[in-house]
Design a protein around this motif. Structure first.
Motif, PDB file in Angstrom:
ATOM      1  N   UNK A 117      34.918  34.277  30.300  1.00 34.47           N
ATOM      2  CA  UNK A 117      35.183  32.881  29.946  1.00 34.47           C
ATOM      3  C   UNK A 117      36.394  32.763  29.033  1.00 34.47           C
ATOM      4  N   UNK A 118      36.486  33.663  28.055  1.00 35.71           N
ATOM      5  CA  UNK A 118      37.606  33.640  27.107  1.00 35.71           C
ATOM      6  C   UNK A 118      38.924  33.956  27.807  1.00 35.71           C
ATOM      7  N   UNK A 119      38.934  34.977  28.659  1.00 35.06           N
ATOM      8  CA  UNK A 119      40.166  35.357  29.360  1.00 35.06           C
ATOM      9  C   UNK A 119      40.657  34.268  30.314  1.00 35.06           C
ATOM     10  N   UNK A 126      45.261  38.013  34.124  1.00 33.80           N
ATOM     11  CA  UNK A 126      46.450  38.790  34.440  1.00 33.80           C
ATOM     12  C   UNK A 126      46.163  40.253  34.726  1.00 33.80           C
ATOM     13  N   UNK A 127      47.176  40.997  35.218  1.00 37.61           N
ATOM     14  CA  UNK A 127      47.005  42.432  35.525  1.00 37.61           C
ATOM     15  C   UNK A 127      46.602  43.275  34.308  1.00 37.61           C
ATOM     16  N   UNK A 264      40.639  43.165  41.251  1.00 31.01           N
ATOM     17  CA  UNK A 264      41.278  42.051  41.963  1.00 31.01           C
ATOM     18  C   UNK A 264      42.457  41.502  41.173  1.00 31.01           C
ATOM     19  N   UNK A 265      42.320  41.429  39.854  1.00 30.23           N
ATOM     20  CA  UNK A 265      43.413  40.917  39.014  1.00 30.23           C
ATOM     21  C   UNK A 265      44.597  41.882  38.990  1.00 30.23           C
ATOM     22  N   UNK A 266      44.315  43.185  39.078  1.00 31.77           N
ATOM     23  CA  UNK A 266      45.400  44.167  39.053  1.00 31.77           C
ATOM     24  C   UNK A 266      46.184  44.194  40.360  1.00 31.77           C
ATOM     25  N   UNK A 272      44.960  36.735  38.964  1.00 35.15           N
ATOM     26  CA  UNK A 272      44.136  35.732  39.642  1.00 35.15           C
ATOM     27  C   UNK A 272      44.158  34.407  38.885  1.00 35.15           C
ATOM     28  N   UNK A 273      44.533  33.341  39.577  1.00 36.39           N
ATOM     29  CA  UNK A 273      44.469  32.007  38.980  1.00 36.39           C
ATOM     30  C   UNK A 273      43.015  31.540  38.966  1.00 36.39           C
TER      31      UNK A 273
END
Length: 364
Positions: A117-119, A126-127, A264-266, A272-273
């Motif tokens: 939630x914070x990120x 982000x990566x 997935x973010x990397x 990932x938006x």
């Protein structure tokens, strides 16, 4: 709905049942051979394996430029895992909760949910954040296995000193190890393929009805990719392996955030938006569901049938809200008010009363 779609859904369901049976059998035997408790097997081998469809879907969605499906799949799966799977298993047979789950795994699940939630507050994972999450799952898994082996070794030593033998030691024949590994691997493959067929059929139907990517991810895709968890936990419950049933769900939730979101973010260019609707509603719901686990699991260290029914009812209530919101139904404001200001507060007060009662009994 075409006959082809029905056929795909039916084949996928059969594969899920067969794969789930093989996975639970193999994982249970593997726990005995490796000297690791069934709970840790549920938190690692079973949960990571049954989360493979979520990993595949989220990575593919991110690379294909569909971050809404990737993120909503993770959020929807965690909500589904806790409310639907635990609720269903508790209705089948009341679940005895391990002290380790309450003291360690649930706080970790709550912590990583809050971290997600914070990120997401800036609208993107982000990566670099993905790398930190991935390192987190590596550290968590290593810690689980090492601590479990130490606890098992200590238990064997204590038993030997008390009774003069090591009857806790299980046979470690190569053939039994190989058979257990084959069951786990083949079961996982069948589960992943079956889930993929289910998701393919359900997504085709949903897109034909004009449903948005966020709703597809939160419902159709997240439910479809969580079907291996449903089958594995359900079969484990029937077989009396309740540590595997609960560990599978909690472990999957932790794995979904640390590993699937991290990887997935990397691999997705730019990360990932995270859609505004997910940040403002679905992610907070996911965190709330994780927090509710504490009073539900702690009360009597037992998830009985009425609590299982309560969790299931909340999942259906959440799904109804998504449908009303997607269709912009006139009943949405009243429904939202009733849930937020009547149903949820009454539930929390009731759980608090039961928890306080159990604590009072323990104190006496």
């Amino acid at each position: 709905m075409s006959w082809l779609t029905i056929g795909i859904l039916l084949i996928g369901f059969i594969m899920l049942v067969v794969g789930g049976e093989m996975l639970v059998r193999g994982a249970t035997a593997l726990a005995a051979i490796a000297g690791i408790t069934p709970l840790v097997i549920g938190l690692t081998v079973v949960s990571f394996g049954t989360s493979a469809p979520e990993l595949a879907v989220s990575v593919q969605a991110g690379l294909a430029g569909n971050p809404d499906i990737a993120v909503s799949n993770i959020v929807g799966s965690n909500i589904f895992n806790t409310l639907f799977i635990i609720g269903l298993c508790a209705l089948v047979s009341p679940l005895i909760v391990s002290v380790q789950i309450v003291r360690r795994e649930i706080p970790i699940m709550i912590g990583v949910s809050l971290l997600f939630l914070l990120m997401a507050q800036d609208g993107r994972i982000g990566p670099i954040e993905g790398l930190l999450l991935t390192l987190g799952i590596i550290g968590y898994t290593s810690w689980l296995v090492i601590s479990s082996r130490r606890e098992t070794a200590a238990a064997r030593t204590e038993y030997a000193q008390a009774y003069g033998g090591d009857t806790l030691k299980q046979p470690r024949g190569f053939s039994k190890l190989l058979l257990s590994l084959v069951l786990v691997v083949v079961g996982l493959i069948i589960l992943v393929v079956g889930a993929r067929l289910m998701v393919q059929g359900a997504s085709t139907l949903a897109r034909a009805l004009g449903v948005s990517d966020v709703i597809i991810g939160l419902t159709i895709v997240s439910i479809g990719t969580s079907l291996p968890e449903v089958v594995a936990s359900f079969i484990a419950t029937i077989k009396g392996e309740r540590d595997i049933a609960i560990g599978n769900v909690i472990g999957s939730n932790i794995f979904n955030i640390l590993s699937i979101l991290g990887i997935s973010s990397m691999v997705t260019p730019g990360g990932l938006a995270v859609a505004e609707s997910i940040r403002e509603f679905d992610l907070p719901i996911m965190v709330l569901v994780a927090l509710i686990c504490l009073p539900v699991f702690c009360t009597g260290m037992l998830i009985d049938r009425w609590r299982g029914g309560l969790l299931l009812a909340y999942y259906f209530a959440y799904t109804i809200y998504l449908i009303l919101d997607e269709t912009e139904h006139a009943a949405l404001p009243s429904y939202y008010w009733a849930l937020g200001y009547v149903v949820i507060p009454i539930t929390l007060i009731t759980l608090a009363i039961f928890s306080a009662r159990d604590l009072w009994k323990l104190a006496r």
